[in-house]
Design a protein around this motif. Sequence first.
Motif, PDB file in Angstrom:
ATOM      1  N   GLU A  43      -0.454  -5.450   3.403  1.00 50.04           N
ATOM      2  CA  GLU A  43      -0.179  -4.475   2.348  1.00 50.04           C
ATOM      3  C   GLU A  43      -1.498  -4.027   1.730  1.00 50.04           C
ATOM      4  O   GLU A  43      -2.285  -4.840   1.252  1.00 50.04           O
ATOM      5  CB  GLU A  43       0.719  -5.077   1.271  1.00 50.04           C
ATOM      6  CG  GLU A  43       1.096  -4.057   0.181  1.00 50.04           C
ATOM      7  CD  GLU A  43       2.053  -4.628  -0.861  1.00 50.04           C
ATOM      8  OE1 GLU A  43       3.234  -4.281  -0.806  1.00 50.04           O
ATOM      9  OE2 GLU A  43       1.587  -5.421  -1.699  1.00 50.04           O
ATOM     10  N   ARG A  44      -1.753  -2.715   1.734  1.00 45.25           N
ATOM     11  CA  ARG A  44      -3.003  -2.158   1.217  1.00 45.25           C
ATOM     12  C   ARG A  44      -2.750  -1.460  -0.114  1.00 45.25           C
ATOM     13  O   ARG A  44      -1.794  -0.684  -0.246  1.00 45.25           O
ATOM     14  CB  ARG A  44      -3.596  -1.138   2.194  1.00 45.25           C
ATOM     15  CG  ARG A  44      -3.635  -1.622   3.639  1.00 45.25           C
ATOM     16  CD  ARG A  44      -4.795  -2.523   3.915  1.00 45.25           C
ATOM     17  NE  ARG A  44      -4.815  -2.975   5.304  1.00 45.25           N
ATOM     18  CZ  ARG A  44      -5.747  -3.748   5.818  1.00 45.25           C
ATOM     19  NH1 ARG A  44      -6.744  -4.162   5.064  1.00 45.25           N
ATOM     20  NH2 ARG A  44      -5.689  -4.121   7.078  1.00 45.25           N
ATOM     21  N   THR A  45      -3.614  -1.748  -1.078  1.00 40.45           N
ATOM     22  CA  THR A  45      -3.542  -1.064  -2.367  1.00 40.45           C
ATOM     23  C   THR A  45      -4.549   0.072  -2.363  1.00 40.45           C
ATOM     24  O   THR A  45      -5.738  -0.143  -2.107  1.00 40.45           O
ATOM     25  CB  THR A  45      -3.838  -2.037  -3.518  1.00 40.45           C
ATOM     26  OG1 THR A  45      -2.892  -3.114  -3.473  1.00 40.45           O
ATOM     27  CG2 THR A  45      -3.739  -1.334  -4.866  1.00 40.45           C
ATOM     28  N   VAL A  77       2.046  -0.673   3.753  1.00 39.08           N
ATOM     29  CA  VAL A  77       1.890  -1.767   4.713  1.00 39.08           C
ATOM     30  C   VAL A  77       1.472  -1.141   6.034  1.00 39.08           C
ATOM     31  O   VAL A  77       2.222  -0.366   6.633  1.00 39.08           O
ATOM     32  CB  VAL A  77       3.188  -2.569   4.883  1.00 39.08           C
ATOM     33  CG1 VAL A  77       2.986  -3.684   5.906  1.00 39.08           C
ATOM     34  CG2 VAL A  77       3.633  -3.146   3.550  1.00 39.08           C
ATOM     35  N   THR A  78       0.251  -1.446   6.488  1.00 34.51           N
ATOM     36  CA  THR A  78      -0.286  -0.842   7.701  1.00 34.51           C
ATOM     37  C   THR A  78       0.189  -1.586   8.949  1.00 34.51           C
ATOM     38  O   THR A  78       0.839  -2.632   8.865  1.00 34.51           O
ATOM     39  CB  THR A  78      -1.828  -0.823   7.641  1.00 34.51           C
ATOM     40  OG1 THR A  78      -2.298  -2.102   7.231  1.00 34.51           O
ATOM     41  CG2 THR A  78      -2.311   0.226   6.665  1.00 34.51           C
ATOM     42  N   THR A  85       0.763   1.647  -2.736  1.00 34.57           N
ATOM     43  CA  THR A  85       0.594   0.676  -1.648  1.00 34.57           C
ATOM     44  C   THR A  85       1.221   1.191  -0.363  1.00 34.57           C
ATOM     45  O   THR A  85       2.127   2.029  -0.383  1.00 34.57           O
ATOM     46  CB  THR A  85       1.219  -0.680  -2.005  1.00 34.57           C
ATOM     47  OG1 THR A  85       2.626  -0.508  -2.216  1.00 34.57           O
ATOM     48  CG2 THR A  85       0.569  -1.282  -3.237  1.00 34.57           C
TER      49      THR A  85
END
Length: 786
Positions: free
Chosen positions: A295-297, A289-290, A287
């Motif tokens: 939060e991107r998986t 956090v952009t 993951t």
Amino acid sequence: MKIVLSWLNDIVHVGDDAPVLAAALTQLGMQVEDILHVGSTVQGVITARVLRTERHPDAAKVHRVWVDAGDGIERHVWCGAFNMQADDVIPLATPGTTMPDGRVIEPRPILGIESQGMLCSAHELGLGSDHSGILILPEGTPLGLPYGEAIGLRAEIVFDIDLTRNRPDCWGHFGVARDLGAHLHLPAAQRPHSLETDGEVRSAPVDLVDGERCPRFTTLVLSGISVQASPDWMSRRLTAAGMRPINNVVDASNYVMLELNQPNHAYDLDALGGGGFRVRLARDAETIVTLDGVERTLSADDLLICDAHDAPIGVAGIMGGLHSEIADGTTAVALEIAYFEQTAMTRTMNRLGIRSEASGRFERGVDTHGMAMAQARFVELLRETCPDLVVHAGAVDARHPSLPAEVRPVTVRVGHVNRILGTSLDADAIMGLLAPIGFIATHGADDVLTVGLPSWRPDSTSEIDVVEEVARHYGYANLGTVVPNSTMHGRLSAHQQRRRLLRQLLVGLGLTEAITDSFLSDAMLANAGLPDAAIHVTNPLVADEDVLRPSMRPGLLKAIAFNESHRRQGVCFFEIGHVYPPGDRTTELPPEYEGLAVALAGSDATAAMALWRELVSAMGFGARVDQSIVPSGLHPTRSATLSVGRDVVGAVGEVHPSVLAAFGVTERVAWLEVDLSRLLAVEPKIPQWKATSRYPSSDFDLAFVLADTVPAEKLDKAIRQAAGNLLVDLSLFDVYRGAGAADGARSLAYRLRLQAADHTLTDVEVSGVRSKVVAVATKLGAQLRS
């Protein structure tokens, strides 16, 4: 893509005649959709200081703001933005001001308290796309002046260009200027391609773990930085191009991207773990956090930029990590400029649902060998606000063998160019057209050219791409038009001919053709009164518009509502397009048919029936009108289905008031919708000529009270049969419910026109027809009104 004219003139002096330049850009294949004037002062908007703010106990989404415009008078304004505080200077739109979007500011009350104007965001003033809060003007800005005069605002002319995917170089001002300068035979300014280092060796090392996905990654270390506001000219241009100024470091980075189509990122060197970078594929379920706080998986197909400690700090080519931003205390940066493999990066972008200015450029293609120019330009821009800037030796240029060559040769045959374009250009003429745009050619034997394709044109890969460049710069208008010879003789099918005739008929009746979206949201489906058993798509272009339309009603009602909101009532639309009814889901493709829909704003069911009869008469359509079955969303007593045999082929009548209210339509709307696939497939009978009588006609009116349960069409048909051949026209001119008509019934008033082909009708003949009509109507349960 927004191209700022003053920016173009810095690169190539093209002049200020915007319409002429727009025409030239369009001729080059860069379609100019609009010429914008960004940053012009809005008359009536003045500068004011915030005195205090206050929350009202009964207002959740707005608060009260008191301002002073320099005259000592307290003005009270309601405001929905909360980013200002006491002593901030902000733009105040005074009552009577006309805003760029057409709104007129009026002293409207909220909770009984009047608002004496409106506080403005940058977006509302046409200064950019930022509408997140009120525009805060620089401290010390004079009060009571037009805001543009107070801050030295200068309007920018901006070309809004619709770029095709095969022109990635024109996603930067330099690429547009290069093409436009070549077209106008003007020399382009040269940007610096190299840097002189003036500091000790200081590097940000790079480990290309997965180099196939990142063939080139460069870093340059800069120190002596002072984070502050950018120069006014830079902020103005970035705003005109649609970007919000942030600080001198970030703005220089964005400026380089918009000018050279070279995305780049400046990292705070002291906050960069290990002082270097690793470029690797993500681990499954890893993951990050952009920058947007989400939060991107990730999957194993996603490429990451990590620090030297292997901690992710950005999704490669798409978006940086939340903690990768430049801080106010930053004094040294590592400038990263890279090239990422397009296809895989696009897969990541689509899967994660992220789009950014950088990813849009990487997706189309960037200059694989333009990093040195971009680095030099970044340094040149940053020096304006950081005179103590130090460029350190030790720049890193990590490459992978898969990196494309800087110049890619391709063979171009002069005869082939002329054969395709219909020209008679010689080799020198072709070379002269190509050289100004960087396609350097050498002349070989047999009129064959070897053309070097430049690195900033990744879309050009073969001979035909060079032919296209020759055509653009020779001028499409100079090529002429030639109809090619063909051994094939095509023609319209009978179905296509009848569709064309139908369009001509509808336009002749005063209707305007509309094209509406085939994708709907569930909310629009419900608002239109349509069943929710519709077909949904699994990968919609817009997240909440995943319904394939089972009717064209939502789109046309939305168009009517839009026209009403712009004070244009009584519009009459028709649309011919495909609809997708709910049906058999076991087939590979969903059921669909071509339909016709007509919406007449300001008209009722009588107008819809009159239109249907016109189509029946002109096109030879045939269908039974059945008022016992009314489609959902239409008025229950003023609508009917159209049937052929047992199959429903359409509906005619009036849209239900609740549906109109859901779309914000205040007028009545007559409605007709039919299945053209069925109706156009049937060959109509050849119409028989009928002589026009030379003898006078006789008109009389009859009004019948008829139960609501009996369709008007049934009475209409009975009247026609009773009147026989003497009836030449029958029209229903009034429908009445109320006093004088029984409950559950309505009065239908008809006008009959009688005419004989060979004599003048006598009173006895007219009276006889009248008696027959009354008799047959009585059998249906109709009662003649006196």
